[in-house]
Design a protein around this motif. Sequence first.
Motif, PDB file in Angstrom:
ATOM      1  N   HIS A  85       0.773  -1.253   0.020  1.00 42.79           N
ATOM      2  CA  HIS A  85       0.092   0.039   0.109  1.00 42.79           C
ATOM      3  C   HIS A  85       0.935   1.131  -0.061  1.00 42.79           C
ATOM      4  N   LYS A  86       2.009   1.243   0.818  1.00 41.01           N
ATOM      5  CA  LYS A  86       2.826   2.619   0.740  1.00 41.01           C
ATOM      6  C   LYS A  86       4.108   2.593   0.373  1.00 41.01           C
ATOM      7  N   PHE A  87       4.609   1.470  -0.327  1.00 37.94           N
ATOM      8  CA  PHE A  87       5.846   1.532  -0.796  1.00 37.94           C
ATOM      9  C   PHE A  87       5.882   1.002  -2.134  1.00 37.94           C
ATOM     10  N   GLY A  88       6.720   1.604  -2.992  1.00 40.10           N
ATOM     11  CA  GLY A  88       6.985   1.404  -4.416  1.00 40.10           C
ATOM     12  C   GLY A  88       8.364   0.782  -4.603  1.00 40.10           C
ATOM     13  N   MET A 109      -0.725  -3.794 -10.563  1.00 42.36           N
ATOM     14  CA  MET A 109      -0.336  -3.239  -9.350  1.00 42.36           C
ATOM     15  C   MET A 109      -1.616  -2.722  -8.444  1.00 42.36           C
ATOM     16  N   LEU A 110      -2.599  -2.274  -9.056  1.00 41.75           N
ATOM     17  CA  LEU A 110      -3.692  -1.529  -8.316  1.00 41.75           C
ATOM     18  C   LEU A 110      -4.331  -2.786  -7.760  1.00 41.75           C
ATOM     19  N   ALA A 159       5.181   1.646 -10.151  1.00 50.36           N
ATOM     20  CA  ALA A 159       5.940   1.707  -8.756  1.00 50.36           C
ATOM     21  C   ALA A 159       5.095   2.901  -8.095  1.00 50.36           C
ATOM     22  N   ILE A 160       4.320   3.802  -8.889  1.00 53.45           N
ATOM     23  CA  ILE A 160       3.749   4.925  -8.056  1.00 53.45           C
ATOM     24  C   ILE A 160       2.381   4.941  -8.250  1.00 53.45           C
ATOM     25  N   LEU A 191       9.298  13.294 -10.348  1.00 54.83           N
ATOM     26  CA  LEU A 191       8.334  12.373  -9.754  1.00 54.83           C
ATOM     27  C   LEU A 191       8.294  12.507  -7.988  1.00 54.83           C
ATOM     28  N   THR A 192       9.414  12.425  -7.625  1.00 53.54           N
ATOM     29  CA  THR A 192       9.834  12.626  -6.206  1.00 53.54           C
ATOM     30  C   THR A 192       9.157  14.004  -5.650  1.00 53.54           C
ATOM     31  N   LYS A 193       9.816  15.044  -6.760  1.00 54.55           N
ATOM     32  CA  LYS A 193       9.289  16.575  -6.030  1.00 54.55           C
ATOM     33  C   LYS A 193       7.720  16.792  -6.326  1.00 54.55           C
ATOM     34  N   THR A 194       7.181  16.377  -7.298  1.00 58.52           N
ATOM     35  CA  THR A 194       5.676  16.558  -7.831  1.00 58.52           C
ATOM     36  C   THR A 194       4.869  15.872  -6.989  1.00 58.52           C
TER      37      THR A 194
END
Length: 233
Positions: A85-88, A109-110, A159-160, A191-194
């Motif tokens: 649920h919380k890691f990619g 993945m969903l 992954a995201i 992607l990390t930033k946005t």
Amino acid sequence: MSFFTMDKVKKVFMNGELKEEILKGIDLSLQEGEITALVGASGSGKSTLLTIAAGLQSASGGDIIFEGENINTMNLEQIRKIRAHKFGFVFQFAHLVPFLTVEEQLLLMLNISESKLKKFEQKREIDRILRLVEMNRRKYAYPSSLSGGEKQRVAIARAIIHKPKVLFADEPTASLDSKRSQDVMSLIRDLTKTLNITTLMVTHDEEMLSYADHIIKMNDGVILHNEDLTPKL
């Protein structure tokens, strides 16, 4: 703000009667919206540190605090749920399912993450993520028709897609040439930033360090150097 911390984390393996200490009391804090890069020679402990942080193997001692809870004291089912649920995860190779299209990779993945989105919402979210990684025109393509860089973009999208809090990247550019490596790292940084993701990355490629906010150099199971590259106000 730091919401993922490791405190005095150790990892010990038994090699026959010989005790081998891989991690020797690691202290580490990860920040939201930032990339932390782990570097070091082979055998320095960087990949072990990443897999322990990701809940893929257990620590022999210490605390791993994520959102106020200690991963190192959780049972296997609790850890599985956090990973789903919380890691990619992004690895050196994309590991795409060969008989699934790009769109179907993300749908899988969903399902794994037990998404509460309705079918039409899932389709809409997949289209949004594929646009972010510039793969929306290839959503019906199979992995065999994709280039190495395209496969890694799909792996990042996968992954995201479930909106993870933390992205773990283990040598994400190691199988790519220089140009595609830069493209993939630029994508991970954006992607990390946005999306305000916390990214922990292992790399051996020093050219990729320019994309990181923090660089942690490891050797023989300890942190030798922790460099903060974020702009100071």
